[in-house]
Design an enzyme around this catalytic site. Structure first.
Site, PDB file in Angstrom:
ATOM      1  N   HIS A   1      21.699 113.836  45.443  1.00  0.00           N
ATOM      2  CA  HIS A   1      22.750 113.406  44.495  1.00  0.00           C
ATOM      3  C   HIS A   1      23.574 114.604  44.022  1.00  0.00           C
ATOM      4  O   HIS A   1      23.303 115.138  42.933  1.00  0.00           O
ATOM      5  CB  HIS A   1      22.107 112.739  43.273  1.00  0.00           C
ATOM      6  CG  HIS A   1      21.552 111.392  43.537  1.00  0.00           C
ATOM      7  ND1 HIS A   1      22.210 110.231  43.184  1.00  0.00           N
ATOM      8  CD2 HIS A   1      20.407 111.007  44.131  1.00  0.00           C
ATOM      9  CE1 HIS A   1      21.483 109.188  43.539  1.00  0.00           C
ATOM     10  NE2 HIS A   1      20.381 109.623  44.120  1.00  0.00           N
TER      11      HIS A   1
ATOM     12  N   CYS B   1      22.808 109.142  49.139  1.00  0.00           N
ATOM     13  CA  CYS B   1      21.524 108.453  48.993  1.00  0.00           C
ATOM     14  C   CYS B   1      21.636 106.990  49.447  1.00  0.00           C
ATOM     15  O   CYS B   1      21.733 106.756  50.647  1.00  0.00           O
ATOM     16  CB  CYS B   1      21.014 108.616  47.573  1.00  0.00           C
ATOM     17  SG  CYS B   1      19.236 108.487  47.497  1.00  0.00           S
TER      18      CYS B   1
ATOM     19  N   GLU C   1      26.343 114.729  42.694  1.00  0.00           N
ATOM     20  CA  GLU C   1      27.068 114.435  41.442  1.00  0.00           C
ATOM     21  C   GLU C   1      26.225 114.748  40.210  1.00  0.00           C
ATOM     22  O   GLU C   1      26.745 114.820  39.105  1.00  0.00           O
ATOM     23  CB  GLU C   1      27.540 112.965  41.436  1.00  0.00           C
ATOM     24  CG  GLU C   1      26.476 111.911  41.172  1.00  0.00           C
ATOM     25  CD  GLU C   1      25.542 111.640  42.358  1.00  0.00           C
ATOM     26  OE1 GLU C   1      25.641 112.338  43.386  1.00  0.00           O
ATOM     27  OE2 GLU C   1      24.695 110.733  42.225  1.00  0.00           O
TER      28      GLU C   1
HETATM   29  N1  GLN Z   1      15.698 104.271  47.644  1.00  0.00           N
HETATM   30  C1  GLN Z   1      17.024 103.764  47.466  1.00  0.00           C
HETATM   31  C2  GLN Z   1      17.408 102.791  48.588  1.00  0.00           C
HETATM   32  O1  GLN Z   1      16.682 102.596  49.487  1.00  0.00           O
HETATM   33  C3  GLN Z   1      18.029 104.868  47.399  1.00  0.00           C
HETATM   34  C4  GLN Z   1      17.792 105.688  46.157  1.00  0.00           C
HETATM   35  C5  GLN Z   1      19.004 106.378  45.627  1.00  0.00           C
HETATM   36  O2  GLN Z   1      20.141 106.043  45.948  1.00  0.00           O
HETATM   37  N2  GLN Z   1      18.775 107.291  44.731  1.00  0.00           N
HETATM   38  O3  GLN Z   1      18.443 102.226  48.522  1.00  0.00           O
END
Ligand code: GLN
Length: 200
Positions: free
Chosen positions: A175, A78, A177
């Protein structure tokens, strides 16, 4: 046993450390550049990529991390995937440029900020990690809008790549994890193992 570092400046690094341990690795939290020398691979967790970027710069970790990624595997999830990208947009921000992917931040929009879905793995994922649906938790996720020619797509959601690998590195927009399935972390440990073989 492998020691895999988890970047622990911000975000859900504890959950990643537990997931890696369940997948059979030894872990170490990394907060300083000197600690990179003690790990053979690194996970960059989810969180807020803008905040993480600022902390990386404050800690003098941005360049050392880029250097590390030239020789060692990194798995970004992410916000971590956003940091690995070569191109980040909407809004644009700097990134490590270690993977040939273009990433649009928060791309699923406000209405679906978070969701849990079940994915049908791509054949390559099945070959490397095993068959069967995979649960994926998305939280304000980015979308990978472009993948370079060397990028392998291992999982997709609604047609867009959500787990990709290129050379030493791997990136997920969800995610892994936060789910009980450890196939994704095991896949990363395989990559680490392959790198080790190459390095010897
Ligand atoms: N929206 C977040 C970003 O731009 C990422 C979100 C996440 O890691 N769950 O960094």
């Amino acid at each position: 046993m492998k020691t895999v570092g988890v970047l622990a400046l911000q975000g859900d690094f504890e959950a990643h450390a537990r997931a890696l341990q369940e997948a059979g690795a030894q872990t170490r939290l990394v907060r300083k550049a000197s600690e990179l020398a003690q790990v053979e691979a690194l996970v960059i967790p989810g969180g807020e990529s803008t905040t993480m970027l600022r902390l990386l710069e404050d800690e003098g970790l941005f360049e050392p991390l880029r250097e590390f990624g030239r020789e060692r595997p990194i798995f970004g999830t992410c916000a971590g995937a956003i940091l690995l990208a070569s191109d980040v947009f909407r809004p644009a921000q700097p990134a490590l440029g270690l993977m040939d992917i273009a990433v649009e931040r928060n791309a699923y929009g406000r209405q679906i900020e978070s969701r849990v879905v079940r994915l049908q793995p791509e054949p390559e994922f099945v070959r490397e990690a095993g068959d069967g649906e995979l649960e994926a938790v998305f939280i304000r996720a980015p979308i990978i809008r472009r993948t370079g020619p060397g990028v392998r797509v291992l999982l997709r959601y609604l047609g867009d790549p959500v787990l990709v690998a290129e050379g030493l590195h791997m990136a997920a927009t969800f995610h892994p994890e936060l789910s009980a399935d450890r196939r994704v972390h095991r896949l990363f440990l395989r990559l680490v193992e392959q790198n080790k073989v190459r390095a010897e």
